[in-house]
Design an enzyme around this catalytic site. Structure first.
Site, short mmCIF file in Angstrom:
data_model
loop_
_atom_site.label_atom_id
_atom_site.label_comp_id
_atom_site.label_asym_id
_atom_site.label_seq_id
_atom_site.Cartn_x
_atom_site.Cartn_y
_atom_site.Cartn_z
N PHE A 211 -26.22 36.86 30.98
CA PHE A 211 -26.05 38.38 30.91
C PHE A 211 -25.12 38.75 32.16
O PHE A 211 -25.55 38.64 33.25
CB PHE A 211 -27.34 39.07 31.20
N ASP A 320 -22.07 35.65 39.82
CA ASP A 320 -22.50 36.93 39.49
C ASP A 320 -23.77 37.20 40.37
O ASP A 320 -24.83 36.66 39.82
CB ASP A 320 -22.70 37.11 38.10
N LYS A 351 -26.77 46.61 41.90
CA LYS A 351 -28.24 46.79 42.08
C LYS A 351 -28.89 46.98 43.19
O LYS A 351 -28.47 48.00 43.95
CB LYS A 351 -29.01 45.46 41.54
N THR A 375 -10.96 55.97 39.20
CA THR A 375 -10.70 57.15 39.89
C THR A 375 -11.40 56.86 41.24
O THR A 375 -11.14 57.14 42.41
CB THR A 375 -11.41 58.47 39.00
#
Ligand SMILES: Cc1ncc(COP(=O)(O)O)c(C=O)c1O
Length: 494
Positions: A211, A320, A351, A375
Site C-alpha cells: 500500500f 516507504d 503520519k 502550491t
C-alpha cells in the site's frame, strides 16, 4: 535465566534487553497526566449522538468508513473520548498517525507562541515565499532524524510524498541517461502531448499486497484491496511477490529463507522482462513492513539483497516509511533494523511525522526549478508541531518506552496465541508495531467489534490480522489493559 530466554525469544539485542529491564525496574510513571484509569463504555458504539451526526454528515458525503464521532476536547493521552462520552483506549491512533496521543500538554502550548501562530495562519507557498526561518527549521529536522540522507522535500500527505518521489526518480534516471545536457526540442514538444521521447516509458516496481497511497501514480503501486483500485486506470508497472513468512520465525527458518530467494529472483526476472518490454524499471518502492496489506515482514537479508539488485540494475530504492516511521518499531526508521550497505535513495514519511515528505540523496534533486512543485509544498505549522514531538520523544525517552511496552505486548500476544491456538496465530512485528492473525477474516472482524464494546479502539489489516498501532506514549499499564480485554474477548468467542 529468564532474561536470557526472553531475550532469545524476542530476538532482543543485549542493549535492547538492557533498556527493557532498566524500564522494568524504574516502573511506569505516566507520560501524560490526567488520563483516566481505563476505558469506560456507556452506550453502543456508535452511540445515539454519533448515529445522529452520521445521518447529518451522510446527507453531505459518503460516510461508510466512519466508526464514530470523537470529542477532541475531552480526549487525552491514549484515550479517545467519543461524542457519547465513551472512553476508549486507543491502540489505532488515527490510522497510526498520533505520536503523542491526544492533547499532549507540550503540543497544547505550541501555538501560544505568537511567532508560531503567525507561521500557522499565514500559510506560505513554500516553493516561492518561504519564511525566513524555514532553512533553519529544515536543517534542524535533517540533523536530528534524517536516515543519513542529505536532502529533504516536504509535501502534504503520504500518497503525494510517494507520487512526487516517483517523479524525482524518473527525473534522475533520465538525467543519468541523457547526461547533463539540455532537453532536446523533440523532448520538449512531445512531453506536453504525453508522448516519448519527452514522456518516456519507465516504471516503478512494487510488491503484491503493498500500500503506497491512493493518488493516481501511487495507486499503481498499491495492491492491497480491490476497492482502492477498481474503475481507476493504472500504469503497466511490474509487481513482484513479497515474502509470506511462516511463524514462529525460529521454527520456519529454512522455508522463510526460500521465500526470500524466490521473491528476489522474481524481482530480477521482472527487471529483465520490463527492459525487454521497453518499460525499464527506474525504481523500486517497498514498505519495511507491509502495513495495510497485512503486516507482512521480510528479513534484513531480503532488504539487503533487494538494494543490491536495484543498484546492479541502475534503479533507485525508495523505502516507504509513511506508516513504519517515527519511532513505533523501536528505531526512528524501521529500515534502520536492516543494516543496509548504504542509505536508500529516498525515504518517504507522513503520519506520525505530521508533515509529509521525503529524505533523499543529492542525486535526486532536479537541476531545474518547478519540476517537483505544488502550491503549499508542506506546511510550516505541521513542522513546528513535529519539532515539539521530536523534543518530547527525546526528553521522555519514548523510543525506550516503545521497546519496553512492545516487548510486553509481544509476550502477551504470544501467550494468548498459545492459550487460544485455534483462534490466533503468527504474532509478529517490531516495537509496538505488532500484529496477530485470526484464523479467518470473519473472526478477525468479530474480535475488533468485541474489543470496541469493551472500550478498546483497535484496527485490522490484510484479510485477517489485528494490528496494533498505539502512540509512542503507550505504556506498560495500557498494555496490560489491552491484553486483559483481548483475553476476555477470546474467552467469550471460545
Ligand atoms: C505505507 C503507506 N504509504 C502511503 C500511505 C498513504 O498515505 P496517505 O493516506 O497520507 O496518503 C499509507 C497510508 O496508510 C501507508 O500506510
Amino acid at each position: 535465566m529468564w532474561s536470557r530466554a526472553l531475550r532469545s525469544n524476542l530476538k532482543l539485542s543485549k542493549s535492547e534487553a538492557c533498556i527493557f529491564f532498566k524500564n522494568k525496574i524504574r516502573g511506569a510513571s505516566t507520560c501524560v497526566e490526567g488520563e483516566p484509569e481505563g476505558p469506560v463504555v456507556k452506550t453502543d458504539i456508535p452511540g445515539p449522538k454519533s448515529k445522529q451526526l452520521l445521518q447529518e454528515l451522510g446527507s453531505l458525503q459518503q460516510v461508510g468508513t466512519i466508526q464514530l464521532f470523537a470529542n477532541y476536547d475531552k480526549s487525552i493521552g491514549n484515550y479517545l473520548v467519543d461524542a457519547d462520552d465513551n472512553i476508549l483506549l486507543d491502540t489505532y491512533t488515527q490510522i497510526s498517525s498520533l505520536p503523542l496521543g491526544y492533547n499532549h500538554p507540550e503540543l497544547l502550548k505550541v501555538f501560544n507562541d505568537q511567532h508560531n501562530m503567525k507561521c500557522l495562519i499565514n500559510r506560505p507557498a513554500l516553493g516561492v515565499f518561504p519564511g525566513e526561518d524555514w532553512p533553519k527549521r529544515l536543517n534542524g529536522i535533517l540533523s536530528e532524524i534524517s536516515p543519513k540522507l542529505p536532502n529533504i522535500t516536504t509535501m502534504m500527505c503520504g500518497s503525494c510524498s510517494n507520487e512526487n518521489a516517483f517523479k524525482n526518480i524518473f527525473i534522475a534516471y533520465q538525467r543519468k541517461k541523457r547526461g547533463d545536457v539540455d532537453f532536446s526540442e523533440e523532448e520538449k514538444s512531445s512531453c506536453v502531448l504525453n508522448q516519448p521521447p519527452g514522456a518516456p516509458k519507465l516504471s516503478i516496481m512494487s510488491f503484491k499486497n503493498a500500500f503506497h497511497g491512493r493518488t493516481l501514480g501511487s495507486l499503481s503501486t498499491t495492491h492491497s484491496k480491490y476497492i482502492h483500485k477498481i474503475d481507476i486506470p493504472s500504469f503497466d508497472w511490474p509487481i513482484a511477490t513479497f515474502p509470506q513468512y511462516k511463524y514462529p520465525l525460529e521454527d520456519n527458518q529454512r522455508e522463510n529463507e526460500e521465500q526470500d530467494k524466490k521473491c528476489l529472483s522474481e524481482v530480477e526476472e521482472l527487471f529483465e522482462k520490463y527492459e525487454k518490454k521497453g518499460i525499464p524499471v527506474a525504481g523500486i518502492i517497498v514498505e519495511p513492513i507491509q502495513s495495510e496489506g497485512g503486516d507482512n515482514e521480510a528479513s534484513p537479508q531480503f532488504f539487503q539483497q533487494l538494494q543490491k539488485i536495484a543498484k546492479k540494475n541502475n534503479a533507485y530504492l525508495l523505502i516507504d516509511e509513511v506508516q513504519t516511521g517515527g519511532g513505533c518499531t523501536g528505531k526512528f526508521w524501521c529500515h534502520e533494523h536492516f543494516n543496509l550497505e548504504t542509505p536508500p535513495d529516498i525515504v518517504t514519511f507522513s503520519k506520525k511525522m505530521q508533515l509529509g515528505g521525503y529524505f533523499h540523496t543529492a542525486e535526486m534533486t532536479p537541476r531545474q526549478p518547478a519540476r517537483v512543485f505544488n502550491t503549499w509544498m508542506g506546511d510550516p505549522g505541521k513542522l513546528i508541531i513535529l519539532q515539539t514531538v521530536l523534543r518530547v520523544i527525546k526528553e521522555q525517552k519514548l523510543l525506550d518506552n516503545v521497546l519496553h511496552t512492545g516487548t510486553l505486548l509481544k509476550i502477551g500476544l504470544l501467550e494468548l496465541e498459545k492459550e487460544f491456538c485455534y483462534l490466533l496465530n503468527s504474532t509478529r512485528g517490531r516495537g509496538t508495531f505488532l500484529a496477530v492473525n485470526a484464523t479467518d477474516s470473519k473472526l478477525r472482524d468479530e474480535i475488533l467489534t468485541k474489543l470496541k464494546a469493551k472500550g478498546i479502539q483497535s484496527g485490522g489489516c490484510g484479510s485477517n490480522s489485528v494490528r496494533l498501532r498505539p502512540a509512542l506514549i503507550f505504556q506498560e499499564h495500557h498494555a496490560n489493559i489491552f491484553l486483559d480485554k483481548f483475553r476476555q474477548v477470546l474467552k467469550e468467542i471460545n
